[in-house]
Design an enzyme around this catalytic site. Sequence first.
Site, PDB file in Angstrom:
ATOM      1  N   LYS A 237       0.817  -1.254   0.164  1.00 12.80           N
ATOM      2  CA  LYS A 237       0.043   0.025  -0.173  1.00 12.80           C
ATOM      3  C   LYS A 237       0.886   1.173   0.029  1.00 12.80           C
ATOM      4  CE  LYS A 237      -3.602  -2.088   2.584  1.00 12.80           C
ATOM      5  NZ  LYS A 237      -2.977  -3.526   2.852  1.00 12.80           N
ATOM      6  N   CYS A 358      -8.490  -6.662   6.795  1.00 14.92           N
ATOM      7  CA  CYS A 358      -8.620  -7.966   5.778  1.00 14.92           C
ATOM      8  C   CYS A 358      -9.485  -8.686   6.587  1.00 14.92           C
ATOM      9  CB  CYS A 358      -7.353  -8.446   5.412  1.00 14.92           C
ATOM     10  SG  CYS A 358      -6.254  -8.806   6.765  1.00 14.92           S
TER      11      CYS A 358
END
Length: 498
Positions: A237, A358
């Site tokens: 990311k 997640c």
Amino acid sequence: MALYLKAAQILEKAEKKQGALKTLVYDSRFPNIKQLFALVCETQKYSSVLRDIIESTKLLKLTKLKMPLAKVLVYDLLMGQGLKCGGSWKSAMMKHRPRLQAALARIKVKQKVSRNEDLLPAGTQQSDEHRLPRYVRVNTLKTTVEDVMDYVKRDGFTYLGEAVRLDDLNLKGKKFVRDLHLPELLAFPPKTDFHDHFLYKAGHIILQDKASCLPAHLLNPPPGSHVVDACAAPGNKTSHLAAIMRNTGRLFAFDLDAQRLATMSTLLLRAGLTCHQLANQDFLKVDPDSPQYKDVEYVLLDPSCSGSGMVCLRDNATADQKEEEEEARLARLASFQLRCLNHGLRFPRLKRLVYSTCSIHRQENEEVVAACLQQNPSFRLVHLLPQWPERGLEPLPQCLRASATKTLTHGFFVALLEKHSAAASAKQQPVLQKSDAAATPSGLSVMEEEPAASGGNSEASDSEERLTPTAGETDSQSTKRKKRKRKKKKKKATEKAE
């Protein structure tokens, strides 16, 4: 020997939620990554079955092995390609092999199945039917999407164009498409392997699940901005943020795990980042009021979570834990995540913050965001990607969820919090000029004064306002002025009548 030791170590870390399975495998630098990944992933899938076999045969007591190592050895002995080690381990396992095989047979009889695959939880079997595409994010710091597409075409892949619906991502053979939501993302058939490819080794492509690309894509910090990546490792990311920022501005990346940060540093170097500043630091101990963060306007927060959305871990994540233990663990995680979220909103010039996990659990997602919004009324949710097929659970449909069945990704959750602008807040309140505000009596609120200023007959209100003594006038002067105005008014009325 080394294979099983490393597999046991990774399995233990994955079950303790210390990292994603694939990340742990590729961070291990094991010589045969494919062999290690296959062993760990398959052992994880059969985790609950293997535990039952080991416990029923009292293998740990008889061999002095620990559970993670026993699992990988029993898997390869009974379900895999056979043991690939020698010495005392192989001797001990072969000695107990008949008892282990009998235990496996009893489990099959009890569940009325004949194949090992039929012992898997229903959700794990279903995930094989919904195998995920291989997503490839083009690193625009080093190349372009068009150049990467040309390169893979020369490798024999056929380009089918840009996807227009989710079904277009179900690919077979040597074919690929451009993603319908993220322009820098390409999708290939499941299990297409790029780990040994030149483009991957040179940092031109990043192997990253589509759902994991959403946080940086939605935060979308402009070039030159100052950004915080709060819990940054393993760094995918972070590199995505830098690409969106065109390697300009400042990107502050924090992580508490020194080893993960070292691995991340290598990844970012390969990706060509220069705008980042890494810190081996607990994000909760970062001072948002420090002068170096005075220009931070964007924060990406992807804190530690249960990992329940990861396909390899999804259905076995709680198989070996009691329900009450799992609830307690989720409560601890949610408390930590809320603290991180509140801390992230403290940067003085913050405009936007993306919160992602997640996880598929409401406790870590919608409940954390809802609690944060209650504690931070100056922030609101932004409605994300209206066409996205899976929304946040009520009452937060502005957020996004992702799953293997509905979005062909790992399980994921994303929320974008935005600070209210002063203009937007002002529209919701009556507007006063500075002179009016200064003249408002301290005992009245603006809302109390507003009806008196606008209600009733407007002409009468104007007359009353004009008859109010001005500053510096005495009572007698005011009385004389009033009399003169009444005479003028009476005279005008007489003239009109005539």
